[in-house]
Design an enzyme around this catalytic site. Structure first.
Site, PDB file in Angstrom:
ATOM      1  N   ARG B  58       0.195   4.984   0.956  1.00 39.33           N
ATOM      2  CA  ARG B  58      -1.015   5.500   1.586  1.00 39.33           C
ATOM      3  C   ARG B  58      -0.843   5.758   3.072  1.00 39.33           C
ATOM      4  NH1 ARG B  58      -5.893   3.555  -1.198  1.00 39.33           N
ATOM      5  NH2 ARG B  58      -5.208   3.290  -3.328  1.00 39.33           N
ATOM      6  N   THR B  59      -0.374   4.745   3.772  1.00 40.27           N
ATOM      7  CA  THR B  59      -0.249   4.883   5.228  1.00 40.27           C
ATOM      8  C   THR B  59       0.740   5.999   5.550  1.00 40.27           C
ATOM      9  OG1 THR B  59      -0.722   2.540   5.475  1.00 40.27           O
ATOM     10  CG2 THR B  59       0.320   3.622   7.334  1.00 40.27           C
ATOM     11  N   LYS B  86      23.085  -0.914   4.104  1.00 39.87           N
ATOM     12  CA  LYS B  86      24.530  -0.972   4.334  1.00 39.87           C
ATOM     13  C   LYS B  86      24.853  -1.877   5.506  1.00 39.87           C
ATOM     14  CE  LYS B  86      24.763   3.824   2.904  1.00 39.87           C
ATOM     15  NZ  LYS B  86      24.744   5.170   3.493  1.00 39.87           N
ATOM     16  N   ARG B 108       6.851   1.343  10.040  1.00 39.47           N
ATOM     17  CA  ARG B 108       6.362   0.254   9.184  1.00 39.47           C
ATOM     18  C   ARG B 108       7.534  -0.677   8.944  1.00 39.47           C
ATOM     19  NH1 ARG B 108       2.922  -0.683   4.578  1.00 39.47           N
ATOM     20  NH2 ARG B 108       1.305   0.165   5.922  1.00 39.47           N
ATOM     21  N   HIS B 136      -1.876  -3.901  12.168  1.00 36.12           N
ATOM     22  CA  HIS B 136      -1.877  -2.581  11.545  1.00 36.12           C
ATOM     23  C   HIS B 136      -2.935  -1.774  12.294  1.00 36.12           C
ATOM     24  CE1 HIS B 136      -1.402   0.602   8.827  1.00 36.12           C
ATOM     25  NE2 HIS B 136      -1.669   0.024   7.678  1.00 36.12           N
TER      26      HIS B 136
END
Lengths: 446, 322
Positions: B58-59, B86, B108, B136
Site C-alpha cells: 500500500r505505502t 548478498k 521503508r 511512519h
C-alpha cells in the site's frame, strides 16, 4: 639495572592512603622508595611530575581484546597499547573470543602474547561458552586464568551455575557473572523506557539484568563462592548487591564509565557507538550507580572495552554489535563525570580503578607499595581535550566520547618498571613481558 | 510557507505550523487528483528512489502514484531482489543509488533509525516510509488530513487509538502529530501492547475501550498481527476481540458522528468488525485516497527546499565569480 625517578608529583596511592607531594624511585622493575625527596644515584631516567598526579597503574578487570578470532577489531598487542595509552597496566581479558578461551592452551596463548600491559586471561565457565559443561577450571587456573566468565551471556542453567560457583570456590578464583535473562532481553537494543518507546527500538527491561543478579546472589549464598557481578547498570542491581553485602555474602561488582555518565536518551541519535549490552539506562539508574560508587556497594570501575570495526558498527542501530571501546577514556571519563561531577574525590575514584579491582581478582597490583611491581600512571589533571578518533591507539574507534570534552591526560605509563607510554613520544611500543631479564631493550622517551 | 526541512524522518519535533503546511498543500493536490488529468509537471527532472527493504504494497503504491502524478522520474529497489541479500550494507546500497544522481529517497526499513542513518550519509533527501516500530510519518499525516476533513481543526478534539501500540510506528507518529495540533490522545489496548512510559509522549493510556471512546471524535484502529499471539503478547485473538475489537455494538456506545479509521490492511473480525469497516462512520478508503495527496505534498515541499538550496548555491557562486 634500570632506575627511574619520578619527581615532585602528587602521589595518590589509595591502597596506602597516600596523598602527598612525593618522589617515587623505581629500581629493577619494582617500587624501591616513595619519599619526600629522594636522592638516588645511577638514575637512568628522571620524570618531572610537577603538577601531575602519580598513581598506581590502573587495573581494568573487564576488557575484550578480540584475539583470537577478530584481530581486525583488536589484537592483544593493539589492545594493550590502548591500555597503556590510557594509564592501564593490568587488564583481564574476557574469554568470548572465537574460539573462546576454554582450554589451558588458549589461556597460555593469551598470557604469552606480546603486550605493552599485563594481560591476564579470564577463562570460560563452560566449554565453548555454551552453558552445558564446566571447563577444566583447575587446569585453566594453573595455566594462568585469573577468573571464570561466560561474559556476553549468562549461564542460563541455574544448577550448572551453582556447580560452577562451587567448583570455582575450590579453585580459588571468582566467577564473573554476566547477568542477563535472554528471555526478558530478547533481541532488545535499548533500555525499556520513554527513550526506547520514542526511538522505536526494541526494549530491554531492567528486570532482564536484575532477575539474573538476584539468582546469582542466591547461588553465591548457597555455595559461599566468590561472585563478581559484571557491568552493573540498573538501580535494582545496585540495591540487590547492597543487600547481599549487608547479609555478608562474598560478593563484588563493577560498573563501567558509560553507566555513570550517559543515559538512554543517547539512543535517540541512533549512533551505534552507544549500543552496549546492557544498554544505557535511565537517569534514575545513572544516579543509583553513582550512589553505589559513593557508598562502596560498587567495588570497581571497568571499561568493558569492546572494540568493533568501523564496518561492523556503521550499520543500522539494531544491526550493530553491542559495545564501545573504553580503555583510553576510562580515567578521563571518571575524572570528568565522577570527580568533577562531585560524586567522589580523586583518591576514592582512583581506588575504584586500582587496588579495589585488583583485590577482586586477588592481584598484588594497583598500589605503589615498596616492593611491588612498578606500575605507574602519571596524569596531567589540568588539561581537557576534545576526543578525536585519531587519538585512540585501539584498532577500533567505536567510542561515543569522540567529539566530547574530557579532562585528564595520561602523560606517562610505566609497567613493570618500564616506560611503556609517554606524552609527545606516544607509546613506546615497549613490551615489559619481554624486558628486564626477558630480552628486549626499550627506547625511553621521558 | 512554513516548511524548511530537507528530510521527513518523523513527526516528532514538527511544529503545528509545519504540519499545517503539509496538510494545506495536500488539500491543493487532492483537488488536482480530482481533475480529469491528474498529473502536474511539478517534479519534472527530479529523480526519486523508492527503497523498500521491507515488504509493503500500500505505502509503496501510494508513493509511486504520488511521484508519477508529480512527473518525477522514479527507480524502485526492493529487498527481495536486492544486493542486501548478498551482504551489501545499507550504506553501500544507498551510495550506489546516490551515484545514480538520485535527488530523493523514499525508504521503508525494518530497523528503527535506518532513514536517520541514510540522512547522515547522503546528500539526497530522505522520506521515511516506515522504520521498524519507530515512525511512519506520511501515514500519520494522511490520518491527520483525513481527520481534519471530517472534524475540522484538531485542537481539543478527542482521538482514541486502539490496538497494538507497542509495535505500531503509526501510533507513535499519530501521537506526535496529534499532540502538535492540540488534540487529546488516548491509547487503548492490552497492557502487553503498551510501550514503556508512553505517557511521556503526551498521550493518556486506558484499557477500557468503551469508556475511552464514548466521547471520542475519532477512533483509529490498528492492525493486530496474528503472530503476536505466538509471541506471548495475547492469550488469544478471541479474547482480544472481546476486549478491544471494534464492533457495531461498541460503536453504538460512541458518539453518532464518531469517525472510524484504520491504516489497513484490516484483519476483519479481529480488530474491526466487517460491518463497521464498511459502515457509514468508516473513512478507511478515504484515508487511502488522501495518502496520495499527502505524499505529493511532502515530496513537493521537500523538493522546494532543495531547489532553494540550489538557488542559494548558484547565487553564492555568482557572487564569488564576480
Amino acid at each position: 639495572m634500570k632506575r627511574i625517578l619520578i619527581r615532585g608529583g602528587r602521589v595518590i596511592d589509595p591502597a596506602a592512603g597516600t596523598d602527598d607531594t612525593l618522589d617515587v624511585l623505581i629500581d629493577d622493575g619494582r617500587i624501591a622508595e616513595v619519599a619526600g625527596s629522594i636522592e638516588a644515584d645511577d638514575v637512568s631516567t628522571t620524570v618531572d611530575a610537577d603538577g601531575r598526579i602519580v598513581a598506581p597503574g590502573l587495573v581494568d578487570i573487564h576488557v575484550h581484546l578480540r584475539e583470537p578470532g577478530n584481530e581486525d577489531a583488536e589484537t592483544i598487542e593493539s589492545g594493550s597499547r590502548a591500555a597503556v595509552h590510557g594509564g592501564v597496566t593490568t587488564v583481564a581479558a574476557m574469554p568470548n573470543t572465537e574460539p573462546p578461551i576454554d582450554t589451558a592452551s588458549w589461556v597460555e596463548f593469551v598470557a604469552s602474547r606480546k603486550a605493552a600491559a599485563r594481560v591476564l586471561p579470564v577463562a570460560a565457565i563452560t566449554v565453548g561458552r555454551r552453558g552445558e559443561n564446566l571447563t577444566e577450571m583447575a587446569e585453566l587456573r594453573t595455566a594462568g586464568a585469573v577468573a571464570f566468565s561466560d561474559d556476553g551471556c549468562s549461564v542460563l542453567n541455574a544448577a550448572l551455575m551453582r556447580r560452577a560457583l562451587d567448583y570455582a570456590r575450590m579453585v580459588g578464583v571468582p566467577v564473573v557473572s554476566h547477568c542477563e535473562d535472554p528471555a526478558l532481553s530478547g533481541n532488545g537494543t535499548a533500555n525499556e523506557g520513554l527513550s526506547s518507546t520514542r526511538a522505536g527500538l526494541k526494549p530491554v527491561p531492567a528486570a532482564a539484568e536484575e532477575v539474573m543478579v538476584a539468582r546469582d546472589l542466591i547461588l553465591a549464598g548457597t555455595t559461599g563462592a566468590r561472585l563478581h557481578v559484571a557491568h552493573v547498570s540498573t538501580a535494582g542491581s545496585v540495591e540487590l548487591v547492597r543487600r547481599a553485602k549487608a547479609d555478608g555474602l562474598p560478593v563484588t561488582c563493577e560498573t563501567c564509565p558509560h553507566y555513570f555518565s550517559l543515559t538512554d536518551e543517547e539512543v535517540l541519535t541512533y549512533d551505534s557507538s552507544v549500543r552496549v549490552n546492557p544498554p544505557l539506562r535511565s537517569r534514575t539508574d545513572v544516579e543509583a550507580i553513582r550512589e553505589g560508587l559513593r557508598d562502596g556497594t560498587i567495588d570497581a570501575i571497568a571499561s568493558d572495552h569492546a572494540p568493533h570495526t568501523h564496518e561492523d558498527k556503521e550499520v543500522e542501530f539494531d544491526a550493530a554489535p553491542p559495545g564501545m571501546i573504553g580503555l583510553e577514556t576510562l580515567l578521563p571519563v571518571t575524572l570528568t563525570n565522577l570527580v568533577d561531577g562531585g560524586v567522589l574525590d580523586l583518591p576514592a575514584a582512583l581506588a575504584l580503578l586500582t587496588h579495589r579491582p585488583a583485590g577482586i581478582l586477588g592481584l598484588p597490583h594497583g598500589t605503589l607499595a615498596v616492593g611491588s611491581e612498578a606500575d605507574v600512571c602519571i596524569v596531567d589533571p589540568t588539561t581537557s581535550r576534545t576526543i578525536e578518533a585519531s587519538w585512540f591507539r585501539s584498532k577500533s574507534k567505536n567510542s561515543p566520547w569522540i567529539g566530547r570534552k574530557l579532562r585528564g591526560t595520561v602523560t606517562t605509563t610505566i609497567c613493570r618498571g618500564e616506560i611503556v607510554s609517554a606524552e609527545n613520544g606516544g607509546d613506546t611500543g615497549a613490551d615489559p613481558s619481554a624486558s628486564p631479564g626477558r630480552g628486549r631493550k626499550l627506547a625511553v622517551h621521558a | 510557507m512554513q516548511w524548511t526541512k530537507r528530510h521527513l524522518l518523523g513527526l516528532e519535533g514538527l511544529s503545528r505550523e509545519e504540519i499545517a503546511t503539509v496538510l494545506d498543500t495536500a488539500a491543493i493536490f487532492k483537488e488536482i487528483l480530482g481533475r480529469p488529468v491528474k498529473k502536474v509537471p511539478t517534479l519534472r527532472g527530479v529523480t526519486i528512489a523508492n527503497l523498500f527493504f521491507e515488504a509493503s504494497t500500500r505505502t509503496r503504491m501510494s508513493f509511486e502514484l504520488a511521484e508519477k502524478r508529480l512527473s518525477a522520474d522514479t527507480i524502485n529497489f526492493s529487498a527481495s531482489t536486492s544486493s542486501v541479500k548478498k551482504g551489501e550494507t545499507l550504506r553501500d546500497t544507498a551510495r550506489n543509488i546516490e551515484a545514480m544522481m538520485v535527488d530523493m529517497v523514499v525508504m521503508r526499513h525494518s530497523s528503527a533509525g535506518a532513514p536517520h542513518f541514510l540522512a547522515k550519509h547522503l546528500d539526497a533527501s530522505i522520506v521515511n516510509a516506515g522504520d521498524g516500530t519507530h515512525e511512519h510519518p506520511t501515514q500519520a499525516l494522511l490520518d491527520l488530513f483525513t481527520m481534519r476533513e471530517h472534524v475540522g481543526e484538531l485542537q481539543n478534539r478527542k482521538v482514541v487509538i486502539v490496538g497494538d501500540i507497542l509495535h505500531s510506528r503509526v501510533a507513535r507518529s499519530d501521537v506526535w502529530g496529534l499532540k502538535a495540533l492540540g488534540a487529546e490522545v488516548t491509547l487503548v489496548g492490552p497492557t502487553t501492547f503498551m510501550p514503556a512510559e508512553i505517557e511521556g509522549m503526551g498521550a493518556s493510556v486506558s484499557q477500557d475501550l468503551d469508556r475511552a471512546a464514548e466521547d471520542a471524535d475519532i477512533v483509529n484502529i490498528l492492525r493486530i498481527q496474528r503472530e503476536r499471539q505466538e509471541g506471548g503478547f495475547l492469550p488469544s485473538l478471541r479474547e482480544y476481540t472481546r476486549l478491544f475489537g471494534v464492533t457495531s455494538e461498541r460503536v453504538a456506545g460512541m458518539r453518532d458522528d464518531v469517525v472510524i479509521m484504520h491504516p489497513g490492511p484490516i484483519n476483519r473480525g479481529v480488530e474491526l468488525a466487517p460491518d463497521v469497516a464498511d459502515g457509514e462512520r468508516s473513512v478507511i478508503l478515504e484515508q487511502v485516497t488522501n495518502g496520495v495527496a499527502v505524499r505529493m505534498a511532502v515530496l513537493f515541499l521537500i523538493s522546494r527546499v532543495r531547489a532553494s538550496e540550489r538557488t542559494e548555491d548558484a547565487e553564492l557562486l555568482a557572487e564569488v565569480s564576480i
